[in-house]
Scaffold this motif. Structure first.
Motif, PDB file in Angstrom:
ATOM      1  N   PHE A 226       0.833  -1.206   0.000  1.00 42.65           N
ATOM      2  CA  PHE A 226       0.000   0.000   0.000  1.00 42.65           C
ATOM      3  C   PHE A 226       0.869   1.259   0.000  1.00 42.65           C
ATOM      4  CE2 PHE A 226      -2.377   3.304   2.307  1.00 42.65           C
ATOM      5  CZ  PHE A 226      -3.548   3.346   1.561  1.00 42.65           C
ATOM      6  N   LEU A 227       2.007   1.191   0.681  1.00 44.21           N
ATOM      7  CA  LEU A 227       2.925   2.329   0.743  1.00 44.21           C
ATOM      8  C   LEU A 227       3.799   2.443  -0.498  1.00 44.21           C
ATOM      9  CD1 LEU A 227       4.047   1.993   4.481  1.00 44.21           C
ATOM     10  CD2 LEU A 227       2.615   3.805   3.510  1.00 44.21           C
ATOM     11  N   GLY A 228       3.662   1.522  -1.437  1.00 45.65           N
ATOM     12  CA  GLY A 228       4.457   1.542  -2.659  1.00 45.65           C
ATOM     13  C   GLY A 228       5.845   0.963  -2.496  1.00 45.65           C
ATOM     14  N   ARG A 229       6.093   0.282  -1.404  1.00 52.17           N
ATOM     15  CA  ARG A 229       7.415  -0.321  -1.147  1.00 52.17           C
ATOM     16  C   ARG A 229       7.364  -1.793  -1.566  1.00 52.17           C
ATOM     17  NH1 ARG A 229       7.673   1.856   4.909  1.00 52.17           N
ATOM     18  NH2 ARG A 229       9.326   0.287   5.151  1.00 52.17           N
ATOM     19  N   SER A 230       7.308  -1.984  -2.881  1.00 58.82           N
ATOM     20  CA  SER A 230       7.001  -3.310  -3.439  1.00 58.82           C
ATOM     21  C   SER A 230       8.061  -4.347  -3.114  1.00 58.82           C
ATOM     22  CB  SER A 230       6.825  -3.207  -4.958  1.00 58.82           C
ATOM     23  OG  SER A 230       5.757  -2.358  -5.275  1.00 58.82           O
ATOM     24  N   SER A 231       9.328  -3.963  -3.186  1.00 56.88           N
ATOM     25  CA  SER A 231      10.384  -4.953  -2.943  1.00 56.88           C
ATOM     26  C   SER A 231      10.345  -5.444  -1.500  1.00 56.88           C
ATOM     27  CB  SER A 231      11.756  -4.366  -3.268  1.00 56.88           C
ATOM     28  OG  SER A 231      12.019  -3.220  -2.484  1.00 56.88           O
ATOM     29  N   GLU A 232      10.051  -4.543  -0.551  1.00 55.45           N
ATOM     30  CA  GLU A 232       9.943  -4.949   0.847  1.00 55.45           C
ATOM     31  C   GLU A 232       8.689  -5.801   1.057  1.00 55.45           C
ATOM     32  OE1 GLU A 232      10.952  -1.687   3.809  1.00 55.45           O
ATOM     33  OE2 GLU A 232      10.850  -0.544   1.935  1.00 55.45           O
ATOM     34  N   ALA A 233       7.600  -5.420   0.392  1.00 54.04           N
ATOM     35  CA  ALA A 233       6.372  -6.207   0.491  1.00 54.04           C
ATOM     36  C   ALA A 233       6.599  -7.625  -0.019  1.00 54.04           C
ATOM     37  CB  ALA A 233       5.256  -5.534  -0.304  1.00 54.04           C
TER      38      ALA A 233
END
Length: 395
Positions: A226-233
């Motif tokens: 949701f925060l746009g931190r795709s690699s961490e997600a």
């Protein structure tokens, strides 16, 4: 104590159970026979049950608890009944779990932990008023009870009483800052409230306390996405699946993340796996259809849209997306039918009016196209710049 005999005993139980719950009765009978031959006391079986619970071996927990329950008496029987109820609850044997909890409460109505476990089961069975009654019974006599505060907070959050829910979570965490259900539940509440930094902090604390809980990694992954931190997600989703490859919501949301990034084959693999676990999930069918439509696999996409709409005919997004596909395929009158169905369900969705306007242009019904464009712009003045993609993802 003969530790080799104990190892053999446990391995035999695991072997009898195999992967089929229908073998549980045979495993219980074997446990009773074996402990009788070896003169193991009933308390030994409960100790094995508790050890299995710690290792998340819930079928084995169930077998040892049931064997103990059959042999035990007085306080040991109550403890075995509780362990059996908890194992049955986890395994989805709701009727048996309820019967065990009620048997204990009949003899010992003051057992607060059992009452909270029963309330949790009632919540899962969508018996919310009954669950609330159980929590209130505990809180009336023990206002600082950890599990009652955490469970009641979850109930209140589900009902939308967010400020009250936060109070109860705060009470639970004041009693025990390391209680993971309260920490994880509070993180979920903060996420819903839009307090995203606080939510991430709570997820991190919860995962430090229990790094083996796939739901925590999944929920944190949803927040990071949701925060746009795709690699961490992605890291969190992969961790969740390493802990539980059958965690359906992770498969779904990881598929969504991969779809957004255009990683088609990887996204498809997640959706297919999720559908293998549950063919009746309309959102998975719909998102899978959107992925297929986006990359030109129109026939397969149509089949998935039909499945999704059969399961959830009230989905405005589903009718809208299927209408988009039909429009692209040149089946304009069918597309119009889908858009009309979507408009009945949600007349305030700007992309729907915009796409309907595009369809009216294709059909050379320019006055109607203008009306739809104007409605779209009234709802969202920037809609034109946002319509680079007509496919959507349902989270």
């Amino acid at each position: 104590m003969d530790f080799d005999a104990i190892d053999d005993f446990v391995y035999n139980i695991i072997g009898i159970i195999g992967s089929d719950h229908r073998n549980l009765c045979s495993a219980v009978n074997f446990a009773l026979e074996y402990t009788g031959k070896k003169s193991f006391p009933p308390k030994f079986l409960l100790d094995l049950s508790n050890a299995c619970k710690q290792q998340k071996m819930f079928t084995e927990q169930y077998v040892f608890a049931k064997a103990c329950f059959i042999q035990a008496s007085e306080k040991l029987r109550e403890d075995a009944c509780f362990a059996l109820g908890n194992a049955a609850h986890v395994l989805g044997f709701s009727t048996e779990a309820e019967a065990n909890y009620l048997e204990i409460l009949k003899e010992n109505p003051g057992n607060a932990d059992v009452r909270c476990a029963y309330a949790e089961l009632l919540l899962e069975l969508r018996k919310t008023p009954e669950a609330e009654k159980e929590y209130n019974t505990v809180l009336e006599t023990s206002p600082q009870h950890l599990k009652a505060n955490a469970g009641y907070a979850y109930l209140l959050a589900e009902r939308g009483y967010v400020s009250e829910a936060e109070e109860y979570y705060s009470t639970a965490l004041a009693v025990d800052p390391d209680y993971v259900p309260a920490r994880g539940g509070y993180a979920n509440l903060l996420f819903e409230l839009g307090r995203l930094r606080d939510a991430e902090k709570e997820y991190r604390l919860a995962m430090e306390l229990d790094p083996e809980d796939p739901s925590l990694h999944h929920n944190c992954g949803v927040l990071l996405s949701f925060l746009g931190r795709s690699s961490e997600a992605e890291i969190e989703y992969r961790k969740a699946l390493s802990l539980n490859p059958r965690h359906r919501r992770t498969l779904f949301n990881y598929g969504n993340l991969l779809a957004r990034e255009g990683r088609v084959s990887e996204a498809e693999a997640q959706y297919v796996e999720a559908l293998a676990l549950d063919q009746n999930d309309a959102k998975v069918h719909s998102n899978y259809a959107n992925l297929l439509a986006r990359f030109g696999r129109r026939y397969e996409a149509e089949m998935e849209y039909k499945k999704a709409l059969h399961l959830d005919p009230e989905s405005a997004e589903g009718h809208y997306s299927y209408g988009n596909l039909l429009s692209e395929m040149g089946r304009l009158s069918e597309a119009e039918d889908e858009y009309k169905k979507a408009l009945v369900l949600n007349p305030y969705y700007p992309p729907l009016h915009y796409s309907y306007g595009l369809l009216m242009r294709k059909m050379r019904r320019f006055d109607e196209a203008k009306i739809q464009y104007m409605k779209a712009m009234q709802l969202d003045p920037d809609i034109g710049s946002k319509m680079t993609e007509t496919w959507i993802i349902l989270d």
